[in-house]
Design a protein around this motif. Sequence first.
Motif, PDB file in Angstrom:
ATOM      1  N   VAL A  45       0.793  -1.184   0.122  1.00 53.74           N
ATOM      2  CA  VAL A  45      -0.054  -0.041  -0.022  1.00 53.74           C
ATOM      3  C   VAL A  45       0.906   1.097  -0.029  1.00 53.74           C
ATOM      4  O   VAL A  45       0.744   2.270  -0.886  1.00 53.74           O
ATOM      5  CB  VAL A  45      -0.767   0.013   1.248  1.00 53.74           C
ATOM      6  N   ILE A  46       1.877   1.188   0.780  1.00 53.83           N
ATOM      7  CA  ILE A  46       3.009   2.413   0.724  1.00 53.83           C
ATOM      8  C   ILE A  46       3.569   2.630  -0.853  1.00 53.83           C
ATOM      9  O   ILE A  46       3.576   3.585  -1.259  1.00 53.83           O
ATOM     10  CB  ILE A  46       3.968   1.944   1.815  1.00 53.83           C
ATOM     11  N   MET A  71      10.803  -8.486 -12.482  1.00 59.15           N
ATOM     12  CA  MET A  71      10.767  -7.673 -13.639  1.00 59.15           C
ATOM     13  C   MET A  71      10.406  -6.334 -13.177  1.00 59.15           C
ATOM     14  O   MET A  71      10.918  -5.278 -13.578  1.00 59.15           O
ATOM     15  CB  MET A  71       9.906  -8.256 -14.671  1.00 59.15           C
ATOM     16  N   VAL A  72       9.291  -6.224 -12.558  1.00 57.92           N
ATOM     17  CA  VAL A  72       8.903  -4.916 -11.973  1.00 57.92           C
ATOM     18  C   VAL A  72       9.608  -4.314 -10.935  1.00 57.92           C
ATOM     19  O   VAL A  72      10.180  -2.914 -11.093  1.00 57.92           O
ATOM     20  CB  VAL A  72       7.401  -5.089 -11.163  1.00 57.92           C
ATOM     21  N   ALA A  73      10.550  -4.863 -10.108  1.00 55.56           N
ATOM     22  CA  ALA A  73      11.296  -4.174  -9.212  1.00 55.56           C
ATOM     23  C   ALA A  73      12.585  -3.806  -9.788  1.00 55.56           C
ATOM     24  O   ALA A  73      13.153  -2.546  -9.627  1.00 55.56           O
ATOM     25  CB  ALA A  73      11.831  -5.192  -8.119  1.00 55.56           C
ATOM     26  N   LEU A 132       9.769   6.390  -7.608  1.00 55.00           N
ATOM     27  CA  LEU A 132       9.362   5.439  -8.751  1.00 55.00           C
ATOM     28  C   LEU A 132       9.969   4.164  -8.268  1.00 55.00           C
ATOM     29  O   LEU A 132       9.300   3.004  -8.287  1.00 55.00           O
ATOM     30  CB  LEU A 132       9.610   5.903  -9.980  1.00 55.00           C
ATOM     31  N   LEU A 133      11.396   4.082  -8.094  1.00 49.24           N
ATOM     32  CA  LEU A 133      12.131   2.980  -7.765  1.00 49.24           C
ATOM     33  C   LEU A 133      11.656   2.275  -6.409  1.00 49.24           C
ATOM     34  O   LEU A 133      11.211   1.093  -6.190  1.00 49.24           O
ATOM     35  CB  LEU A 133      13.588   3.145  -7.580  1.00 49.24           C
ATOM     36  N   ALA A 134      11.456   2.998  -5.296  1.00 48.84           N
ATOM     37  CA  ALA A 134      11.048   2.665  -4.264  1.00 48.84           C
ATOM     38  C   ALA A 134       9.488   2.038  -4.391  1.00 48.84           C
ATOM     39  O   ALA A 134       8.934   1.084  -3.641  1.00 48.84           O
ATOM     40  CB  ALA A 134      10.847   3.861  -3.095  1.00 48.84           C
ATOM     41  N   MET A 154       3.771   5.765  -5.559  1.00 50.89           N
ATOM     42  CA  MET A 154       3.539   5.867  -7.083  1.00 50.89           C
ATOM     43  C   MET A 154       2.603   7.034  -7.329  1.00 50.89           C
ATOM     44  O   MET A 154       2.758   7.853  -8.290  1.00 50.89           O
ATOM     45  CB  MET A 154       2.524   4.650  -7.712  1.00 50.89           C
ATOM     46  N   VAL A 155       1.634   7.253  -6.438  1.00 47.71           N
ATOM     47  CA  VAL A 155       0.929   8.759  -6.598  1.00 47.71           C
ATOM     48  C   VAL A 155       1.610   9.923  -6.374  1.00 47.71           C
ATOM     49  O   VAL A 155       1.702  10.799  -6.821  1.00 47.71           O
ATOM     50  CB  VAL A 155      -0.474   8.487  -5.396  1.00 47.71           C
TER      51      VAL A 155
END
Length: 314
Positions: A167-168, A239-241, A202-204, A173-174
């Motif tokens: 959630v964090i 892949m996302v990370a 964005l990375l976090a 991202m927001v």
Amino acid sequence: MTSRIHIARPAAAQSYSSDPHGLSNSRSPSGFRSVNPSEADSFQEKLRAYSTQIEDYIEIYSQPLKPHLPSIGRFLIVVTFLEDAWRIMTQWSDQLWYLQKHRKFPWGIAHFFLAFNVITMIVASGAVITKRHTEYATMALLSVVIIQGFGYGLIFDLTFFLRNLSVIGGLFMVFSDSMVNRTKSFAGLPSISETDRKKYFLLAGRVLLIFLFLGFIIQGSWSIGRVFVSIIGLVACVMVAVGFKAKWSAAFLVVILSGFNVIANNFWSVHSAHPTRDFLKYDFFQTLSIVGGLLLLVNMGPGGLSVDEKKKVY
């Protein structure tokens, strides 16, 4: 949130005329059209060609929905806060009883704790949806996650911890989506670009988003189907990370999590008086929030600190 307590590109394209008859559309040709997978020199080139082709199809068929992705993602991210605020208001006496009886909150402090959470979640969620003071709103919602974790004594619960990390990540991202290209200057110090800050958020956000799926992997009984889904999902999470084919892998996780959410967290099929209903509803709306964060990732891309961006440089 935590107040859910139930009381009861491939090889470079060869030179060619991109539009010999003047009939091209506005969309530029992508890399895969310059590579015939059957003629590729190696397995890697074939794989690269096919993956680029898949990305092209996703890009083409998602065009009607793409303008709406930021709004949908923002709403889904805060929907768990809105549902939690509604539940506290409708179960006010039960919440007070739990905080005072089990958490040993003094009478006035328990009332203030619940009121603060309800007001903060409603106001901050509305600000995120309407894009007003988004940075302050995301920080307020982040404070709610932390305060509720300690207030309800769930901060050391592994399931709670992994889910709320995701959630964090959605809130990050927001926060990244709200940043604009401006530079803040301080006397005697180098200028700090918002674009640079955005890369780190964005990375976090990418890394934190995947913890929900990790929680799914370590919980529940195992079966052949669960092992298969876990392996495929874990590859997509990595892949996302790292930001490799991030849009494709995030879209894949959106589909997987959405299907899993409807099947596994179908709280509507449980009687309203059953204690399991509250927990299923909690899991359902939190999963929606993580899906919202992934949708923002699909829309924004992985940012500068990613394999996809480094490939553009090299």
